[in-house]
Design a protein around this motif. Sequence first.
Motif, short mmCIF file in Angstrom:
data_model
loop_
_atom_site.label_atom_id
_atom_site.label_comp_id
_atom_site.label_asym_id
_atom_site.label_seq_id
_atom_site.Cartn_x
_atom_site.Cartn_y
_atom_site.Cartn_z
N ALA A 1 66.19 -12.53 54.27
CA ALA A 1 65.49 -13.28 55.33
C ALA A 1 64.27 -12.25 56.10
CB ALA A 1 65.92 -13.89 56.94
N LEU A 2 64.93 -10.91 55.92
CA LEU A 2 64.02 -9.77 55.95
C LEU A 2 63.83 -8.73 55.10
CD1 LEU A 2 65.20 -9.39 60.25
CD2 LEU A 2 63.28 -10.13 59.41
N PHE A 3 62.59 -8.42 54.57
CA PHE A 3 62.43 -7.89 53.82
C PHE A 3 62.80 -5.87 54.35
CE2 PHE A 3 60.95 -5.91 50.61
CZ PHE A 3 59.57 -4.94 50.33
N ASP A 4 62.25 -6.36 55.83
CA ASP A 4 61.87 -4.97 56.44
C ASP A 4 62.71 -3.90 57.66
OD1 ASP A 4 58.48 -4.03 57.77
OD2 ASP A 4 60.43 -2.51 57.40
N LYS A 5 63.96 -3.72 56.61
CA LYS A 5 65.21 -3.30 57.05
C LYS A 5 65.92 -1.85 56.46
CE LYS A 5 67.38 -7.29 59.83
NZ LYS A 5 69.04 -7.72 60.10
N PRO A 6 64.59 -0.91 56.63
CA PRO A 6 65.54 0.06 55.25
C PRO A 6 66.62 0.67 55.75
CG PRO A 6 63.80 1.22 56.65
CD PRO A 6 63.77 -0.82 57.31
N ASP A 7 67.49 0.57 56.85
CA ASP A 7 68.76 1.57 56.98
C ASP A 7 69.79 0.19 56.71
OD1 ASP A 7 67.30 3.88 57.61
OD2 ASP A 7 66.63 2.55 59.87
N GLN A 8 69.31 -1.07 56.80
CA GLN A 8 70.61 -1.67 56.47
C GLN A 8 71.31 -1.67 55.07
OE1 GLN A 8 70.35 -5.91 57.43
NE2 GLN A 8 71.40 -6.98 55.89
N ILE A 9 72.36 -1.70 54.20
CA ILE A 9 73.48 -1.33 53.31
C ILE A 9 72.77 -2.96 52.67
CG2 ILE A 9 75.31 -1.23 52.50
CD1 ILE A 9 76.20 0.12 55.01
N ARG A 10 72.36 -1.84 51.48
CA ARG A 10 72.18 -2.81 50.21
C ARG A 10 73.26 -2.12 48.53
NH1 ARG A 10 69.29 -4.86 53.84
NH2 ARG A 10 67.21 -4.93 53.25
N ARG A 11 74.18 -3.50 48.38
CA ARG A 11 74.72 -2.98 47.35
C ARG A 11 74.25 -3.70 46.28
NH1 ARG A 11 80.65 -6.09 49.80
NH2 ARG A 11 80.74 -4.50 51.40
N ILE A 12 73.97 -2.71 45.54
CA ILE A 12 73.50 -2.90 44.02
C ILE A 12 74.06 -1.91 42.74
CG2 ILE A 12 71.09 -3.02 45.04
CD1 ILE A 12 70.77 -0.31 44.11
N THR A 13 73.47 -2.33 41.34
CA THR A 13 74.56 -2.20 40.35
C THR A 13 74.13 -1.45 39.52
OG1 THR A 13 74.07 -4.38 39.11
CG2 THR A 13 75.62 -4.14 40.13
N ALA A 14 73.98 -1.03 38.46
CA ALA A 14 73.35 0.36 37.73
C ALA A 14 72.35 -0.48 36.64
CB ALA A 14 73.81 0.60 36.86
N SER A 15 72.73 -1.71 36.34
CA SER A 15 72.44 -2.53 36.00
C SER A 15 71.27 -4.10 36.42
CB SER A 15 72.71 -3.98 34.78
OG SER A 15 73.82 -4.73 35.89
N SER A 16 71.42 -4.04 37.68
CA SER A 16 70.94 -4.34 38.49
C SER A 16 69.38 -3.37 38.94
CB SER A 16 70.94 -4.86 39.69
OG SER A 16 71.43 -4.11 40.58
N ALA A 17 69.30 -1.97 38.92
CA ALA A 17 68.77 -1.73 39.06
C ALA A 17 67.75 -1.00 38.13
CB ALA A 17 69.82 0.34 39.55
N ILE A 18 68.26 -1.02 36.70
CA ILE A 18 67.51 -0.58 35.41
C ILE A 18 66.70 -2.30 35.54
CG2 ILE A 18 67.45 -0.82 33.16
CD1 ILE A 18 70.24 0.84 33.52
N GLU A 19 66.83 -3.22 35.61
CA GLU A 19 66.12 -4.99 35.79
C GLU A 19 64.71 -4.63 36.59
OE1 GLU A 19 68.56 -8.11 36.33
OE2 GLU A 19 70.45 -7.87 34.10
N THR A 20 65.35 -4.20 37.83
CA THR A 20 64.24 -3.89 38.96
C THR A 20 62.99 -3.27 38.08
OG1 THR A 20 65.50 -4.52 40.47
CG2 THR A 20 63.81 -3.40 40.74
N LEU A 21 64.26 -1.39 37.43
CA LEU A 21 62.79 -0.48 37.29
C LEU A 21 61.89 -0.94 36.48
CD1 LEU A 21 65.00 2.94 37.82
CD2 LEU A 21 63.03 2.41 39.17
N ALA A 22 61.96 -1.88 35.11
CA ALA A 22 61.10 -2.86 34.18
C ALA A 22 60.27 -3.56 34.92
CB ALA A 22 62.12 -2.84 33.62
N LEU A 23 60.61 -4.38 36.07
CA LEU A 23 59.99 -5.00 36.79
C LEU A 23 59.13 -4.19 37.30
CD1 LEU A 23 62.83 -7.69 38.55
CD2 LEU A 23 60.74 -8.15 36.27
N PHE A 24 59.08 -3.65 38.27
CA PHE A 24 57.80 -2.46 38.70
C PHE A 24 57.15 -1.25 37.18
CE2 PHE A 24 60.63 -2.12 42.11
CZ PHE A 24 60.23 -1.72 43.55
N ALA A 25 57.91 -1.28 35.90
CA ALA A 25 57.07 -0.70 35.87
C ALA A 25 55.92 -1.18 34.86
CB ALA A 25 58.04 0.22 34.24
N ALA A 26 56.59 -3.39 34.90
CA ALA A 26 55.55 -4.08 33.99
C ALA A 26 54.36 -4.11 35.46
CB ALA A 26 56.13 -5.25 34.03
N CYS A 27 54.58 -4.21 36.31
CA CYS A 27 53.51 -4.12 37.81
C CYS A 27 52.88 -3.26 37.34
CB CYS A 27 54.60 -4.19 39.08
SG CYS A 27 55.51 -5.57 39.35
#
Length: 425
Positions: free
Chosen positions: A226-252
Amino acid sequence: MEIVLNGYYTLILATLVLLLGRILTRRIKFLESYNIPEPVAGGLLASCIVMLLKYFFGISFKFDGALQTAFMLMFFASIGLSADFKRLKVGGMPLVIFSFTVSGLIIVQDMVGVAMASLVGLDPLMGLVTGSITLTGGHGTAAAWGPILEDQYGIVGATTLGVATATFGLVAGGMIGGPVAKFLLKRMQRERLPEPAELTPLEQQAKKTSLYNTRHDEDDDGYDDALFDKPDQIRRITASSAIETLALFAACLAFADVMTNVAKGTAFELPTFVWALMCGVILRNILTHVFSFDMFDRAIDVFGNASLSLFLAMALLSLRLWELVDLALPVLVILAVQVLLMMCYAILITYRVMGKDYDAVILAAGHCGFGMGATPTAVANMQAVTDRYGPSYKAFLLVPIVGAFFVDLINATVLQIFTQLPFLQ
């Protein structure tokens, strides 16, 4: 003597600025109390050091701007990629009403800023810098619009003024939210909650570790979407999700670059970061609702917040603080008027439009936070009131969604309209 730093050394200095900001915000109570971001705290100190080196030793620096631009575009793309319009359904009609209320403030802030700038003898476009660009938009929007106003409209010192004004707004937003809520609660004759019974040692420890107020809408790993603006909160991400997300950023970023060139000189000419934000919104909602693609919000959040921090650190390193000397007094007059405007708007408009009840009071306090500063300031304002007078689930649903997502979309649209007005050209 001018020292030219390439992207590699610029990135190194930016990370050092962020580490410096972390130390400052953890050791200086004022910075922590008013939610001053780490890149702002460290960046302002670094820019002061750069200014002293110029004055006393004649040493100036030129930083590479390519990475700064890339991180800026990634930040705005992350806002777009997080803007899932299904949240409108979750918030219902109150979310729509609150969004229109926020839109009204953005327009009024810019109208007052432009009018006051003309009155005190500044370029009318400078009024946008002391309006929604910095107050509703915050540091990220200020640093994004600054170069545009400098390069395309010849507004000297727009970036430096923008960052200084955004910092002022953070402090002011944190200071006026409480008094506004107290004034409204007194009119409602709402009494404070009785003092809680003394906590057991176990409860005290839980409260210290933020488990005492854990929200029920968090998933198993403690992620609160519900809150996007929480830079210090722990986020669990994986290598594959990171690559998919970077691809979306690259498209933008690619879309933004192409559209900036295609639309140049036409009626659809927009700043590059607006195209990146728009592409993010389109991708998010088409992939999610048409193709049922599972967007990984945690990775978007991590990359977005990291990009914002690095972008701000690089922007602040390039500040020319000496350009603010002649602007100080006129700008302070404008900002004083903007503070009074925010308080009056929260009391007379936000509170009334949102129902004139306790939830409306908390929404008014929160609006003071992100109307002058940022979403964390809004949340801090609301928590300070609800801790004493009781919870407001409605406010804690609406303010983070509007403050973290839709306000940037609305602000970008309003600012684009204002910059195209004939009398501001």
